[in-house]
Design a protein around this motif. Structure first.
Motif, PDB file in Angstrom:
ATOM      1  N   GLY A 215    -104.194  24.013  10.827  1.00  0.00           N
ATOM      2  CA  GLY A 215    -103.488  24.513  11.662  1.00  0.00           C
ATOM      3  C   GLY A 215    -102.760  23.361  12.764  1.00  0.00           C
ATOM      4  O   GLY A 215    -101.611  23.573  13.075  1.00  0.00           O
ATOM      5  N   GLY A 216    -103.514  22.379  12.995  1.00  0.00           N
ATOM      6  CA  GLY A 216    -102.832  21.318  13.745  1.00  0.00           C
ATOM      7  C   GLY A 216    -102.037  20.676  13.211  1.00  0.00           C
ATOM      8  O   GLY A 216    -101.083  19.778  14.112  1.00  0.00           O
ATOM      9  N   GLU A 217    -101.573  20.830  11.935  1.00  0.00           N
ATOM     10  CA  GLU A 217    -100.317  19.766  11.331  1.00  0.00           C
ATOM     11  C   GLU A 217     -99.204  20.965  10.953  1.00  0.00           C
ATOM     12  O   GLU A 217     -98.368  20.553  10.390  1.00  0.00           O
ATOM     13  CB  GLU A 217    -100.855  19.196  10.034  1.00  0.00           C
ATOM     14  N   GLY A 218     -99.286  21.978  11.809  1.00  0.00           N
ATOM     15  CA  GLY A 218     -98.181  22.963  11.412  1.00  0.00           C
ATOM     16  C   GLY A 218     -96.832  22.586  12.424  1.00  0.00           C
ATOM     17  O   GLY A 218     -97.056  21.586  13.420  1.00  0.00           O
ATOM     18  N   ALA A 219     -95.744  23.326  12.503  1.00  0.00           N
ATOM     19  CA  ALA A 219     -94.865  23.029  13.206  1.00  0.00           C
ATOM     20  C   ALA A 219     -95.356  23.565  14.639  1.00  0.00           C
ATOM     21  O   ALA A 219     -96.313  24.241  14.816  1.00  0.00           O
ATOM     22  CB  ALA A 219     -93.657  23.850  12.967  1.00  0.00           C
ATOM     23  N   SER A 220     -94.658  22.971  15.686  1.00  0.00           N
ATOM     24  CA  SER A 220     -95.175  23.510  17.258  1.00  0.00           C
ATOM     25  C   SER A 220     -93.924  24.347  17.644  1.00  0.00           C
ATOM     26  O   SER A 220     -92.751  23.873  17.990  1.00  0.00           O
ATOM     27  CB  SER A 220     -95.469  22.113  18.035  1.00  0.00           C
ATOM     28  N   LEU A 221     -94.272  25.540  17.860  1.00  0.00           N
ATOM     29  CA  LEU A 221     -93.270  26.481  18.467  1.00  0.00           C
ATOM     30  C   LEU A 221     -93.875  26.928  19.868  1.00  0.00           C
ATOM     31  O   LEU A 221     -94.900  26.981  20.149  1.00  0.00           O
ATOM     32  CB  LEU A 221     -93.333  27.880  17.402  1.00  0.00           C
ATOM     33  N   PRO A 222     -92.848  27.210  20.774  1.00  0.00           N
ATOM     34  CA  PRO A 222     -91.580  27.521  20.772  1.00  0.00           C
ATOM     35  C   PRO A 222     -90.645  26.154  20.572  1.00  0.00           C
ATOM     36  O   PRO A 222     -89.301  26.334  20.935  1.00  0.00           O
ATOM     37  CB  PRO A 222     -91.250  28.304  21.865  1.00  0.00           C
ATOM     38  N   ASP A 223     -91.344  24.969  20.469  1.00  0.00           N
ATOM     39  CA  ASP A 223     -90.280  24.033  20.755  1.00  0.00           C
ATOM     40  C   ASP A 223     -89.443  23.348  19.675  1.00  0.00           C
ATOM     41  O   ASP A 223     -88.673  22.363  19.734  1.00  0.00           O
ATOM     42  CB  ASP A 223     -91.329  22.622  21.028  1.00  0.00           C
ATOM     43  N   ALA A 234    -102.695  13.037  10.095  1.00  0.00           N
ATOM     44  CA  ALA A 234    -103.716  13.688  10.740  1.00  0.00           C
ATOM     45  C   ALA A 234    -104.865  13.493  10.097  1.00  0.00           C
ATOM     46  O   ALA A 234    -106.090  13.045  10.702  1.00  0.00           O
ATOM     47  CB  ALA A 234    -103.515  15.067  11.104  1.00  0.00           C
ATOM     48  N   ASN A 235    -104.851  13.349   8.724  1.00  0.00           N
ATOM     49  CA  ASN A 235    -105.856  13.135   7.867  1.00  0.00           C
ATOM     50  C   ASN A 235    -105.713  12.702   6.384  1.00  0.00           C
ATOM     51  O   ASN A 235    -104.566  12.585   6.102  1.00  0.00           O
ATOM     52  CB  ASN A 235    -106.947  14.352   7.888  1.00  0.00           C
ATOM     53  N   ARG A 236    -106.844  12.332   5.629  1.00  0.00           N
ATOM     54  CA  ARG A 236    -106.603  11.784   4.335  1.00  0.00           C
ATOM     55  C   ARG A 236    -106.244  12.923   3.311  1.00  0.00           C
ATOM     56  O   ARG A 236    -106.598  12.642   2.003  1.00  0.00           O
ATOM     57  CB  ARG A 236    -107.428  10.662   4.267  1.00  0.00           C
ATOM     58  N   GLY A 237    -106.430  14.156   3.597  1.00  0.00           N
ATOM     59  CA  GLY A 237    -106.493  15.151   2.759  1.00  0.00           C
ATOM     60  C   GLY A 237    -105.527  14.983   1.600  1.00  0.00           C
ATOM     61  O   GLY A 237    -105.688  15.059   0.132  1.00  0.00           O
ATOM     62  N   ALA A 238    -104.259  14.901   1.715  1.00  0.00           N
ATOM     63  CA  ALA A 238    -103.116  14.702   0.828  1.00  0.00           C
ATOM     64  C   ALA A 238    -103.169  13.335   0.212  1.00  0.00           C
ATOM     65  O   ALA A 238    -103.150  12.977  -0.931  1.00  0.00           O
ATOM     66  CB  ALA A 238    -101.808  14.944   1.341  1.00  0.00           C
ATOM     67  N   LEU A 239    -103.448  12.243   1.207  1.00  0.00           N
ATOM     68  CA  LEU A 239    -103.413  11.066   0.516  1.00  0.00           C
ATOM     69  C   LEU A 239    -104.724  10.564  -0.354  1.00  0.00           C
ATOM     70  O   LEU A 239    -104.458   9.701  -1.386  1.00  0.00           O
ATOM     71  CB  LEU A 239    -103.705  10.185   1.964  1.00  0.00           C
ATOM     72  N   GLY A 240    -105.666  11.325  -0.140  1.00  0.00           N
ATOM     73  CA  GLY A 240    -106.852  10.814  -0.966  1.00  0.00           C
ATOM     74  C   GLY A 240    -106.279  11.028  -2.375  1.00  0.00           C
ATOM     75  O   GLY A 240    -107.032  10.346  -3.315  1.00  0.00           O
ATOM     76  N   PHE A 241    -105.489  12.020  -2.979  1.00  0.00           N
ATOM     77  CA  PHE A 241    -105.285  12.410  -4.005  1.00  0.00           C
ATOM     78  C   PHE A 241    -104.285  11.355  -4.809  1.00  0.00           C
ATOM     79  O   PHE A 241    -104.023  11.302  -5.847  1.00  0.00           O
ATOM     80  CB  PHE A 241    -104.687  13.787  -4.278  1.00  0.00           C
ATOM     81  N   THR A 242    -103.828  10.421  -3.876  1.00  0.00           N
ATOM     82  CA  THR A 242    -102.885   9.544  -4.411  1.00  0.00           C
ATOM     83  C   THR A 242    -103.581   8.033  -4.433  1.00  0.00           C
ATOM     84  O   THR A 242    -102.777   7.073  -4.870  1.00  0.00           O
ATOM     85  CB  THR A 242    -101.517   9.348  -3.338  1.00  0.00           C
ATOM     86  N   THR A 243    -104.681   7.823  -4.318  1.00  0.00           N
ATOM     87  CA  THR A 243    -105.236   6.728  -4.464  1.00  0.00           C
ATOM     88  C   THR A 243    -105.394   6.308  -5.762  1.00  0.00           C
ATOM     89  O   THR A 243    -105.369   6.939  -6.718  1.00  0.00           O
ATOM     90  CB  THR A 243    -106.792   6.732  -3.600  1.00  0.00           C
ATOM     91  N   PRO A 244    -105.477   4.757  -6.064  1.00  0.00           N
ATOM     92  CA  PRO A 244    -105.821   4.577  -7.506  1.00  0.00           C
ATOM     93  C   PRO A 244    -106.938   5.162  -8.176  1.00  0.00           C
ATOM     94  O   PRO A 244    -106.790   5.673  -9.436  1.00  0.00           O
ATOM     95  CB  PRO A 244    -106.138   2.990  -7.307  1.00  0.00           C
ATOM     96  N   GLU A 245    -108.142   5.626  -7.361  1.00  0.00           N
ATOM     97  CA  GLU A 245    -109.299   6.404  -7.994  1.00  0.00           C
ATOM     98  C   GLU A 245    -108.757   7.595  -8.599  1.00  0.00           C
ATOM     99  O   GLU A 245    -109.036   8.067  -9.785  1.00  0.00           O
ATOM    100  CB  GLU A 245    -110.132   6.328  -7.159  1.00  0.00           C
ATOM    101  N   ALA A 246    -108.172   8.310  -7.658  1.00  0.00           N
ATOM    102  CA  ALA A 246    -107.718   9.690  -7.986  1.00  0.00           C
ATOM    103  C   ALA A 246    -106.765   9.898  -8.990  1.00  0.00           C
ATOM    104  O   ALA A 246    -106.868  10.723  -9.835  1.00  0.00           O
ATOM    105  CB  ALA A 246    -107.025  10.321  -6.797  1.00  0.00           C
ATOM    106  N   GLN A 247    -105.748   8.859  -8.967  1.00  0.00           N
ATOM    107  CA  GLN A 247    -104.700   9.148 -10.100  1.00  0.00           C
ATOM    108  C   GLN A 247    -105.033   8.543 -11.396  1.00  0.00           C
ATOM    109  O   GLN A 247    -104.601   9.003 -12.075  1.00  0.00           O
ATOM    110  CB  GLN A 247    -103.609   7.828  -9.527  1.00  0.00           C
ATOM    111  N   ARG A 248    -106.428   7.655 -11.282  1.00  0.00           N
ATOM    112  CA  ARG A 248    -106.958   7.408 -12.656  1.00  0.00           C
ATOM    113  C   ARG A 248    -107.765   8.618 -13.056  1.00  0.00           C
ATOM    114  O   ARG A 248    -107.522   9.126 -14.301  1.00  0.00           O
ATOM    115  CB  ARG A 248    -107.974   6.242 -12.429  1.00  0.00           C
TER     116      ARG A 248
END
Length: 421
Positions: A215-223, A234-248
């Protein structure tokens, strides 16, 4: 999902616009030399607890060979100021703005002859983060970063006289992992970031991993704040899957991270077709294997992962909901996903949470979902601890981003990669 201050108190992506910062004082023209202007880059890394500026690179290669023996941690002073990009209402709180000197822990030359100033940083250490968490909105925003550098002693060059830099010009924020994702906007207006595997095969297709943020990474409304960045910072959730280990493990996978225009739980059934539109477009335009599409998400995104498998039972080869929400956190109102819907999920599902999660109660959400989803797996942690640092119990996505959950010797990434639709 961000319902408490502790959700992002230590998260401190984005960077301020380039700004010229002059060095005052008589040393500016010592020895009659012309003023010397140098650009610098803010080097950042997304730690498990969020992105931090970990070093500064001064583009000094053009000044000629610098004697590294003359570089010390006291040669330069680095000051950092981080402020919100949107107004903060009176009485509201934001974590974590700051205005302080950064501790220089080392100074050295890179292979291009540029000076690199390593900065003190660590999980939970304030003063280096790139995100601020606005309490009333439950959102992270990319802080405006202004770094001021002051040279304290002249640089000794191997050839020529010592040099004093008279002007430092701030450049971009550089985070190689986040920068590897390209920016996109779907036809329906949903922003997303896409990682493409380094070598796309001429024949055959690649898996696609869909990451759904909290939830903390969505858009901020009404701004009308909609940055397409915080999902990677904010965290490594998506990045983890791009590491050399994951890509292998996945033999090269696309990773897509859509950003909600608000937060997924606001209206999951409305967001579901917008997310599917992105997935289907990638299948058409990229070499994506439609039988190897995986979905994973944390908190708000854990709920959305479940919602996607309810709405589209034949779309995904596997689902990994992390500390996902099933019951309304207020304890009132109908469930976000009914028991009947959970019982009808056919997608192979591996749920993850920590028992000390005080944001999304495990028993009524993750454990309850596991009891109903046929054949589902579950990993329950007592606490969220990584590299000796204990995080809030809600942050169990850290374990998935590090491929830690396992069952009978098979870790969660390997389990995902073996699934076919």
């Amino acid at each position: 999902m961000s319902t408490s201050v502790t959700r992002r108190t230590v998260l401190a992506g984005g960077a301020g616009a380039a700004i010229g910062l002059a060095l005052p004082g008589p040393a500016a023209h010592a020895g009659g030399h012309h003023p010397t202007s140098v650009r610098f880059t803010l080097d950042a890394r997304t730690l498990d607890g969020g992105e931090q500026v970990t070093s500064v690179t001064l583009e000094t290669g053009r000044l000629g060979p610098i004697d590294p023996a003359g570089l010390t941690t006291g040669t330069f002073t680095v000051h950092a100021k981080a402020t919100s990009p949107i107004p903060i209402a009176p009485g509201d709180l934001i974590f974590s703005e700051y205005d302080l000197d950064r501790t220089v822990t080392a100074a050295h030359l890179d292979r291009h002859g540029n000076i690199v100033l390593e900065l003190s940083h660590a999980e939970g250490q304030p003063g280096g983060g790139t995100l601020g968490y606005i309490v009333s909105r439950g959102r992270n925003v990319r802080l405006d970063l202004v770094y001021t550098i002051r040279q304290n002693t002249p640089l000794v060059r191997r050839h020529g006289s010592p040099v004093t830099i008279t002007r430092f010009v701030q450049g971009r924020l550089s985070n190689p992992e986040a920068d590897a994702f390209s920016h996109h906007v779907s036809d329906s207006g949903l922003k997303y970031r896409l990682y493409s595997p380094e070598r796309s095969p001429r024949h055959g297709r690649r898996p696609l991993i869909l990451w759904l943020h909290g939830g903390g990474e969505g858009a901020s409304l009404p701004d009308d704040y909609y940055d397409n960045e915080t999902t990677l910072r904010a965290n490594r959730g998506a990045l983890g899957f791009t590491t050399p280990e994951a890509q292998r493990i996945f033999a090269g996978a696309y990773v897509v991270a859509p950003q909600s225009t608000s937060y997924w739980m606001e209206d999951g059934p409305r967001f579901a077709p917008l997310i599917r539109e992105i997935v289907q477009d990638l299948v058409r335009r990229k070499r994506v294997d439609p039988d190897r599409i995986y979905v994973a998400g944390c908190s708000n995104g854990g709920y959305m992962s479940l919602e996607m498998t309810v709405a589209y039972p034949d779309l995904f080869a596997a689902s990994v909901p992390i500390c996902g929400v099933v019951e309304p956190l207020s304890g009132e109102g109908p469930p976000l996903i009914t028991d009947a819907e959970l019982a009808n999920i056919q997608t192979p599902t591996w749920l993850v949470t920590s028992l000390d999660d005080d944001t999304v109660p495990p028993q009524t959400n993750t454990i309850h979902a596991h009891d109903l989803i046929p054949g589902s797996l579950i990993t329950l942690y007592d606490h969220v601890v990584w590299n000796g640092y204990q995080f809030p119990g809600h942050w169990s996505w850290i374990y998935v981003a590090r491929n830690d959950p396992s069952r009978n010797g098979t870790h969660i990434w390997q389990w995902m990669a073996r699934r076919r639709r």
